[in-house]
Scaffold this motif. Sequence first.
Motif, PDB file in Angstrom:
ATOM      1  N   UNK A 241       0.801  -1.219   0.000  1.00  9.54           N
ATOM      2  CA  UNK A 241       0.000   0.000   0.000  1.00  9.54           C
ATOM      3  C   UNK A 241       0.828   1.261   0.000  1.00  9.54           C
ATOM      4  N   UNK A 242       2.098   1.169  -0.474  1.00 11.09           N
ATOM      5  CA  UNK A 242       2.987   2.330  -0.497  1.00 11.09           C
ATOM      6  C   UNK A 242       3.469   2.555  -1.921  1.00 11.09           C
ATOM      7  N   UNK A 243       2.562   2.696  -2.865  1.00  8.80           N
ATOM      8  CA  UNK A 243       2.909   2.825  -4.280  1.00  8.80           C
ATOM      9  C   UNK A 243       3.575   4.179  -4.549  1.00  8.80           C
ATOM     10  N   UNK A 244       4.844   4.142  -5.028  1.00  6.12           N
ATOM     11  CA  UNK A 244       5.587   5.382  -5.280  1.00  6.12           C
ATOM     12  C   UNK A 244       4.909   6.214  -6.366  1.00  6.12           C
ATOM     13  N   UNK A 245       4.472   5.557  -7.452  1.00  8.31           N
ATOM     14  CA  UNK A 245       3.841   6.300  -8.552  1.00  8.31           C
ATOM     15  C   UNK A 245       2.567   6.995  -8.088  1.00  8.31           C
ATOM     16  N   UNK A 246       1.801   6.301  -7.242  1.00  6.76           N
ATOM     17  CA  UNK A 246       0.545   6.896  -6.754  1.00  6.76           C
ATOM     18  C   UNK A 246       0.837   8.117  -5.884  1.00  6.76           C
ATOM     19  N   UNK A 247       1.811   7.981  -4.974  1.00  4.03           N
ATOM     20  CA  UNK A 247       2.147   9.103  -4.084  1.00  4.03           C
ATOM     21  C   UNK A 247       2.728  10.264  -4.889  1.00  4.03           C
ATOM     22  N   UNK A 248       3.596   9.950  -5.859  1.00  2.30           N
ATOM     23  CA  UNK A 248       4.186  11.008  -6.697  1.00  2.30           C
ATOM     24  C   UNK A 248       3.101  11.741  -7.483  1.00  2.30           C
ATOM     25  N   UNK A 249       2.173  10.965  -8.060  1.00  3.63           N
ATOM     26  CA  UNK A 249       1.084  11.586  -8.820  1.00  3.63           C
ATOM     27  C   UNK A 249       0.214  12.453  -7.914  1.00  3.63           C
ATOM     28  N   UNK A 250      -0.004  11.991  -6.686  1.00  6.18           N
ATOM     29  CA  UNK A 250      -0.803  12.766  -5.732  1.00  6.18           C
ATOM     30  C   UNK A 250      -0.110  14.087  -5.404  1.00  6.18           C
ATOM     31  N   UNK A 251       1.208  14.042  -5.155  1.00  6.93           N
ATOM     32  CA  UNK A 251       1.943  15.271  -4.854  1.00  6.93           C
ATOM     33  C   UNK A 251       1.868  16.242  -6.032  1.00  6.93           C
ATOM     34  N   UNK A 252       2.075  15.719  -7.258  1.00  7.69           N
ATOM     35  CA  UNK A 252       2.027  16.586  -8.447  1.00  7.69           C
ATOM     36  C   UNK A 252       0.641  17.188  -8.637  1.00  7.69           C
ATOM     37  N   UNK A 253      -0.394  16.351  -8.449  1.00 11.25           N
ATOM     38  CA  UNK A 253      -1.768  16.836  -8.611  1.00 11.25           C
ATOM     39  C   UNK A 253      -2.114  17.884  -7.557  1.00 11.25           C
ATOM     40  N   UNK A 254      -1.714  17.619  -6.307  1.00  6.23           N
ATOM     41  CA  UNK A 254      -1.998  18.570  -5.227  1.00  6.23           C
ATOM     42  C   UNK A 254      -1.247  19.882  -5.443  1.00  6.23           C
ATOM     43  N   UNK A 255      -0.033  19.782  -5.946  1.00  4.01           N
ATOM     44  CA  UNK A 255       0.743  21.002  -6.216  1.00  4.01           C
ATOM     45  C   UNK A 255       0.065  21.828  -7.331  1.00  4.01           C
ATOM     46  N   UNK A 256      -0.402  21.144  -8.383  1.00  5.64           N
ATOM     47  CA  UNK A 256      -1.077  21.852  -9.475  1.00  5.64           C
ATOM     48  C   UNK A 256      -2.372  22.504  -8.987  1.00  5.64           C
ATOM     49  N   UNK A 257      -3.096  21.775  -8.139  1.00  9.12           N
ATOM     50  CA  UNK A 257      -4.343  22.339  -7.603  1.00  9.12           C
ATOM     51  C   UNK A 257      -4.053  23.566  -6.756  1.00  9.12           C
ATOM     52  N   UNK A 258      -3.011  23.502  -5.935  1.00 11.83           N
ATOM     53  CA  UNK A 258      -2.662  24.632  -5.080  1.00 11.83           C
ATOM     54  C   UNK A 258      -2.255  25.846  -5.913  1.00 11.83           C
ATOM     55  N   UNK A 259      -1.479  25.619  -6.964  1.00  7.45           N
ATOM     56  CA  UNK A 259      -1.080  26.737  -7.818  1.00  7.45           C
ATOM     57  C   UNK A 259      -2.285  27.392  -8.485  1.00  7.45           C
ATOM     58  N   UNK A 260      -3.237  26.547  -8.942  1.00  6.76           N
ATOM     59  CA  UNK A 260      -4.438  27.097  -9.574  1.00  6.76           C
ATOM     60  C   UNK A 260      -5.277  27.893  -8.569  1.00  6.76           C
ATOM     61  N   UNK A 261      -5.382  27.378  -7.333  1.00  4.95           N
ATOM     62  CA  UNK A 261      -6.160  28.072  -6.307  1.00  4.95           C
ATOM     63  C   UNK A 261      -5.504  29.387  -5.924  1.00  4.95           C
ATOM     64  N   UNK A 262      -4.188  29.386  -5.821  1.00  2.00           N
ATOM     65  CA  UNK A 262      -3.474  30.628  -5.504  1.00  2.00           C
ATOM     66  C   UNK A 262      -3.634  31.651  -6.616  1.00  2.00           C
TER      67      UNK A 262
END
Length: 525
Positions: free
Chosen positions: A195-216
């Motif tokens: 349950x520690x998939x690197x690709x999933x966590x990396x994609x989550x970080x990238x997606x969250x970063x993109x969402x934060x930039x759009x919100x800012x």
Amino acid sequence: MKLTRLQDEHGGQSLELHPLVTVVTGLGPAARERVARAVSAIPCSGEPGLGGLVEAHGVVLDLTPENLDLLDLHDEVDVVVRSSDLPGSRIEGPATDSPADQPDDSPAVAAARRAYADNCEAYRILQEALEEALEEKALLEQALREEANAGPEHEPDQHGIGGGATSPEALALADELAALQARMAELEGQLGQEGRDIDVVTAWVDSARARLRAAESAVEVPVATAEDIESLERAHDEVLAAERKTEGRVGASRARRRLEEATRGQDELLAKMGFPTWSSYVMGAAHRGTDPDSQRELAEARREFERAEAEWAQLSAYIEADPDWSETLDGLERVHEQARLILGDVADDDVEQALRSHVVPEVEIHELAGLGGRLEDLETLVDARRSLLAAAQRSRDAAAIRLENLLGTGAPMTSEGAGAPEAAGTGPEAGGPSGTSAEAVEWYVLARLANQRAVSYAGSVPLVLDEPLKGWAFEDVSNVFDRLERMAEVVQVIYLSDDADVVSWGRELGEDRAAVVEAGARVFA
């Protein structure tokens, strides 16, 4: 690991520390002791007695025993160097011509003197041997780099004239890289099953970063330039002119189309500047930054990004604590470094294919293979000689302590061994106290730095130097300062000193490499 700040939570004082070298001046004796005690607590997860911040692998944590424990810091490592720690500080006195030249020596003392001198000589020989191996290794690495970066005149003829062939060294390295990549894929698969998939966590970080930039961006109030204002007012004049023409009887239909076009252009400029209508522009009320939905989205985006980063930090800590991961990642780093020596700069994804395609003239095949093999032999030899040198240092120190115990306080003896020859220009005439050689001090400081390079998976811990070279002429120990500056890339250096030469050295390193902090006597007092 880097210590970026020390602070007194009650007194409100703090020291901001450079990640490489910090020279701290103006501290009183009590404050020096508090700083030394705080840093000494780091490798054993002890109570530092001061607050602060540490940074490990990009993650910033408060300086607390609990956070240090999370970094797996459980070693008793002495991180403070004082003048009393340097060679010769415990056993002092004038040099003698031979270990047995003391008329009052008992047989036990004479034997201890000879043992100490023999250990010092062995240490000196091993130092020279290690330096020779390191020098030869550096020359070989340079030769391989030059070959990798050679111009077209060194490439084999495309028609086979001159005889070109694939480099055996490059092929062997490509095979090793493929094996390490397969092992990496296997480890990633095991993580995924846990349950520690690197690709999933990396994609989550990238997606969250993109969402934060759009919100800012959505709540950011744009800054209107003079050109923007002039364009908007010109567009509004066009709207007013078009409105007047729609009131006439002739060409009203065409005028309405012109009004629509002018209004559309005005609205685009208003939106760009952050205003919903012309009236809001006149009133100076931009809609960005005040919309409750946008503010709510920004808050949620920040929380999601923090959760994603925390998950990534936890996954990184798990990976770095696993010996299989550490071995595989270290292997990949080593192979990529060797590949750069052969290929020069190549994108990571293309390294294996580039190695398999690397061609050198046949006349150079055996020569290059010999160089590569010799480099591997030298790397093994350097590691072995470093281990021998460390063992020799321990043996020498043990012999010194035995002789000191036999002699008692104030007994005559040289710091580098009674009767042991000193290196030219490094004896007492070179400015060292207690007859200690500058070379001995340099190697001692290097040994202390090496001892702190890898304390846990967090990496190194800082080294504190509490005025250890007081009494030395700066030019006599300049090599020590050069070593400190170079080794600060891997071990953070905190130098507590009021010596003008040390302060000047810190300033001359420049802001990218060092900081000089003038603390004042009241800080941490």
